[in-house]
Scaffold this motif. Structure first.
Motif: not given
Length: 668
Positions: A502-503, A505-512, A527-536
């Motif tokens: 989810r966006l 502040d118009r940002d996903l919270g990571f880069t590729l 960021c929300p993605a990290a809260a759902e379990g996304l990892k570096e």
């Protein structure tokens, strides 16, 4: 047209003959297995019992079994001596290698289970790819005897190079057994190591090239070119096999045996080069005769090296007696030809005022390591009687060599079946005897001079040639699993996780970063993605319903740029760290037949060493969505003729031992 029809009939009959030979080889292999099982059982019973009557009965049964094995061994040697099936010319026969036989392999269950367990995908979705792989392997058991057959084997070999890192982990076995039979002894070897499969395919590629060389029409320049190329490629593949797989459990692929086979293929290529030089005819001229003599001496020298390697222990116990006698026969035959041509040059040509004296002197001096009886080349050329005496000495060695070749021919029953070979040897001896009688004087005192050896020399030396077919490019059948540099068997993967993006502040919270597949980097831990379990360091494998394993950063960015407030599901996987204790506890299994050791160290072809985890980096400041970029992009060849027997063209034409024990438990 008649010649074309005759050629077609030969190709049809020879193809049928070769098929029959391979079928006989397969049946013999099965019979050898049965007899070896019986022998192993009898030997075990002999060790276990102390009853004298039982022991006497077992010893008697063992004698019967060993006799049967000896007969089967002789039949297999006969198949390896059936060179006439592969030839279609009236030239001296050449020796082809027989193809190794194998058993069927069922990849289906093992690969589908591995795909489900290791890659967390439904293995049944890859049934088409598995069927294609099994069909390709089945076709490789009976390849056509032409370049298309070599390409077929090369395609399967290239697929194995994809299959090995994809499914065969160095820390575990997946339950696929490869069984191949020794080409010379028929003893089977069974292993879970895919290196046995790859090495055996290379051996069959070399064998197929040798069969293509023997079937070439050596009465034409084009046919000889094909034969030379085929034998040089065969030698190159065998050399590649020897250097790449250094501890193969099958004796026909041992370093000593492969070295001998390489010499044999090079010698046959050199023989074809000699035939190519003499095909138009041999000019009855001094310099031409000396040149042909040294070319013939080169062929004799190469076959002498082959014969010496064949009679060494333990090769001599496994090489067919036909091969050993053929190499010895050709050594004598070509050395005899060399002496005959030198004698012709000395007896038929005398130095005249119009001849180039310095050139002849230089040519004669380069013929010997040491001049006969210490005479200078110029003295020999100017002295007519001395030329005749040395010429007769060379004729004597030519006659003795041909007589020895004929005796060698009579020692082998398989050689005796080759009438064209007998005719060529008899014609060569008759020609040498005739010339000796023409230059013999009744009142001449017997001279026991021994002609010196002739220095071998060639303008075109046969060399090994690794064909490009060993590196043929094919499509990875299982490329849907992802790039092999990342999705390989030596990596341990987590199950795919679904993350809702989810966006904020118009940002996903990571880069590729990286090429396909892309990795998560510079992850904002809040960021929300990290809260759902996304990892570096996670690998992004799907965006919505779109697979992303083969997509780069720019393509994935296009899929994510339209993410709205509701967000989109992505799937990611993580590489699991393998502990040293896990690697230590993993068993390594290997099964072989014939009392061979149960494990072998085999060097495989190079793996891709680029599939290493990139180091994660922490950033203090969260980058914006627009700051995504491409990073760490991977950077993505009057004439003379040779002896004939009234045929068309200038050329007319101890047993293997078995292992002492057989381990029944090593079957599976």
């Amino acid at each position: 047209m008649p010649r074309l029809s005759e050629t077609r009939r030969f190709l049809q009959s020879s193809s049928t003959g070769r098929s029959k030979l391979q079928n006989k080889r397969a049946r013999l292999n099965q019979q050898i297995i049965k007899q070896m099982r019986m022998r192993a059982g009898a030997e075990n019973l002999l060790k276990a019992t102390s009853n004298n009557k039982v022991r006497e009965q077992v010893v008697l049964e063992l004698s019967y079994v060993n006799s049967d094995l000896q007969l089967l061994m002789e039949q297999l040697e006969g198949l390896n001596s059936s060179v006439d099936v592969y030839q279609n010319t009236s030239s001296i026969p050449l020796i082809p290698l027989g193809l190794k036989e194998t058993k069927d392999v069922d990849f289906s269950v093992a690969l589908k289970d591995f795909i489900l367990e290791h890659y967390s995908e439904d293995g049944s979705n890859f049934q088409v790819e598995i069927d294609d792989l099994m069909d390709l392997r089945q076709a490789c058991r009976t390849p056509s005897r032409n370049p298309s057959g070599v390409d077929l084997l090369a395609s399967y070999f290239s697929q194995l190079s994809f299959l090995e890192p994809r499914f065969f982990s160095p820390t575990r076995q997946i339950g696929i057994f490869f069984t191949w039979y020794d080409s010379f002894t028929g003893v089977p070897v069974c292993q879970q190591n895919i290196s046995l499969e790859k090495a055996s395919i290379l051996f069959n590629m070399a064998a197929l090239c040798s069969q293509i060389g023997t079937r070439a029409d050596r009465q034409t320049q084009a046919g000889l070119e094909d034969a030379i190329a085929a034998f040089q490629k065969s030698a190159g593949v065998l050399h590649y096999l020897k250097e790449t797989f250094t501890h193969t459990p099958s004796y026909d692929m041992s370093p000593a045996m492969l070295s001998m086979l390489i010499r044999l293929m090079v010698a046959q290529a050199q023989e074809c080069m000699f035939e190519q030089i003499t095909l138009p005819g041999i000019r009855n001229e001094f310099f031409s005769l000396l040149k042909i003599a040294q070319e013939a001496a080169k062929v004799g020298e190469t076959y002498s090296e082959v014969h010496q390697s064949m009679i060494q222990t333990p090769i001599k116990n496994n090489v067919p007696f036909f091969w050993t006698t053929m190499s010895e026969l050709k050594t004598n035959h070509y050395n005899s030809l060399a002496h005959y041509f030198v004698s012709t040059a000395l007896l038929d040509h005398h130095l005249t005022p119009s001849d180039d004296e310095d050139k002849q002197e230089k040519a004669l001096s380069q013929l010997y390591d040491t001049m006969p009886e210490g005479r200078s080349p110029l003295d020999i050329l100017k002295d007519k009687e001395e030329r005749r005496r040395i010429g007769k000495a060379h004729l004597q060695r030519s006659i003795m060599g041909h007589e020895e070749a004929i005796r060698t021919h009579s020692r082998c029953r398989h050689l005796q079946k080759l009438d064209i070979l007998s005719d060529i040897l008899q014609a060569g001896l008759k020609r040498a005897l005739t010339k000796f009688e023409q230059n013999d004087k009744e009142d001449e005192f017997t001279d026991y001079m021994l002609a010196p050896d002739i220095i071998s020399k060639t303008e075109k030396k046969a060399e090994m040639e690794i064909p490009a077919a060993t590196k043929v490019k094919v499509k990875d059948l299982f490329q849907r699993l992802g790039p092999l540099s990342v999705f390989s068997a030596k990596q341990r993967w987590s199950a795919p996780r679904t993350i809702r993006l989810r966006l904020q502040d118009r940002d996903l919270g990571f880069t590729l970063k990286g090429d396909a597949p892309v990795q998560i980097q510079s992850l904002d831990p809040l960021c929300p993605a990290a809260a759902e379990g996304l990892k570096e360091g996670d690998y992004l494998v799907a965006v919505g319903d779109t697979e992303c394993k083969w997509l780069g950063v720019s393509d994935v960015m296009k899929l994510l740029k339209d993410v709205d407030e509701e967000g989109v599901n992505i799937r990611v996987v993580s590489i699991l760290i393998t502990s040293p204790l896990f690697l230590f506890l993993q068993p390594t299994k290997s099964a072989t037949y014939g009392g061979l050791p149960k494990t072998y160290s085999m060097i495989c072809l190079a793996h891709d060493e680029d599939d290493k985890n990139p180091k994660s980096r922490k950033v203090a400041k969260k980058p914006s969505f627009l700051s995504w970029g491409l990073k760490n992009k991977q950077k993505s060849s009057s004439t003379l003729s040779l002896p004939n027997a009234d045929y068309n063209g200038p050329w007319n034409r101890p047993c293997p031992t078995y292992p002492n024990s057989y381990n029944e438990s090593a079957l599976y």
